[in-house]
Scaffold this motif. Structure first.
Motif: not given
Ligand code: PRE
Length: 391
Positions: A84, A123-124, A127-128, A130, A132, A188
């Protein structure tokens, strides 16, 4: 001494308090990793530092042991935390290197409705980042590209290869003619289950709804089920939707357990893929190419057609070998309308801006009839640093 008994409620309150503290600390650590990234810009140090990871993991395993936490548990948790941290730093540095590229709201297109693997991958991936997301589901791969090409979406997410069923040829063929650039990738995990309405009996299932790719990836288990009527769908999500609508105990879909939940389906058998380690690599495309900072590992994708004479491809590969450029993928696809002509797709672990890559492109241009860079993007495949675990 009297023994102290706590109620379940009290114990759970304590567990929740600790969980909240863990989250607070994880968030603090994430913010510190941003400070690390900022300091690395000044010193031009690469984000990944395997020696530091090794030292950190060994120390944590030792500390964990003294607190009755086993080494495997500690290693797994910190691999996730470090992954992460690396991806968070990469996203931050990429944003700085491409200030115009990521808007506060990004429109992203993908195959299938909510719950499709492409939807999970989108989505993954974001996700990082930032940003929308405005999610736009499409019913064909061609539509996923068209909607970005015409400016109606900013990004398209497409599967390109799977560890069980191999390359997704339709996507490779579409890339031959697109004006878009590859700007990212994400791998994924694909966890196929057999999903039904309620807790149906597997023996009673005689009809299966599935996209052809998952069907291929689960061929061994499906074969063991005997005579089953196969109904193909345009996506995993459509298969789940159909099964939910039919509401019959003899009908099942192949899909992910958490996506199945969105459609009210229950997994009656999990892990049905031929290979237990089943992953799909997705690419992310956009109208404008991105610049990849030299502090992070980059990948470049090229397509080329060589002269139709013996040894032409080998000559090209020798160029890469001589420049010590690592090729991670080589795929060939027929050129529609030109029988027996092949288009080669190459993924290399090199930044397009690097001197060696520029030299390679110069030499390859001389050796090929056609060559095009499809994109250069950050490699998001963070392989964890392995440490020896002593019992
Ligand atoms: O210490 C660093 O240099 C970091 O980038 C932080 C960190 C970590 O999260 O601990 C992440 C990536 C590096 O490979 C090593 C360690």
């Amino acid at each position: 001494m009297t023994e102290q008994y706590y109620s379940l409620d009290d114990i759970r309150k304590n567990v929740s308090r600790i969980d909240n503290e863990i989250l607070k600390l994880l968030s603090e650590r994430r913010l510190l990793s941003l400070e690390v990234a900022k300091s690395k810009i000044g010193t031009a140090k690469p984000v990944r530092d395997q020696a530091r990871e090794q030292e950190l993991l060994l120390r944590l395993i030792e500390t964990g042991k003294s607190q009755q936490l086993d080494a495997l548990y500690v290693t797994q948790i910190f691999h996730t935390i470090i992954e992460d941290s690396v991806l968070f730093q990469q996203a931050y540095l990429q944003k700085l290197a491409n200030p115009d590229s990521l808007q506060p709201v990004a429109r992203v297109s993908f195959l299938g409705a909510k719950g499709s693997y492409s939807h999970l991958a989108s989505r993954n991936y974001f996700s990082r980042k930032q940003t929308k997301l405005v999610e736009m589901s499409c019913s064909t791969f061609r539509d996923v590209l068209n909607i970005v090409e015409t400016g109606n979406a900013d990004y398209g997410v497409l599967p390109i290869e799977n560890t069980s069923s191999g390359s997704i040829n339709e996507v490779y063929d579409l890339l031959q003619h697109t004006s878009l650039s590859i700007v990212g990738e994400i791998t994924q995990p694909i966890e196929h289950c057999l999903l039904t309405v309620g807790d149906a009996d597997i023996k009673g299932i005689n009809t299966l709804y599935s996209h052809p790719q998952p069907h291929q990836q689960c061929s061994e288990y499906l074969h063991s089920m005997g005579n089953i009527t196969q109904e193909y769908c345009s996506s995993t999500a459509e298969a789940m939707q159909k099964v939910a609508e039919l509401n019959l105990p003899n009908v099942a879909a192949i899909g992910n357990a958490s996506s199945g939940e969105l459609y009210g389906l229950t997994p009656v058998k999990d892990n049905i893929a031929n290979q237990q380690e089943n992953f799909t690599r997705f690419i992310v495309v956009a109208r404008k190419p991105v610049d990849v900072t030299s502090l992070i590992p980059a990948k470049s994708t090229l397509i080329m057609s060589t002269a139709q004479k013996a040894g032409s491809l080998v000559e090209c590969l020798v160029v890469l070998r001589n420049l010590n450029i690592n090729m991670t993928k080589l795929e060939s696809r027929p050129v529609i309308g030109n029988p027996w002509e092949e288009m080669f797709y190459l993924d290399v672990e090199e930044n397009l801006k690097s001197d060696v890559m520029q030299q390679a492109l110069e030499e390859l241009t001389r050796l090929t009839r056609f060559i095009k860079v499809l994109g250069c993007y950050p490699s998001e495949n963070v392989k964890p640093t392995e440490v020896e675990i002593e019992e």
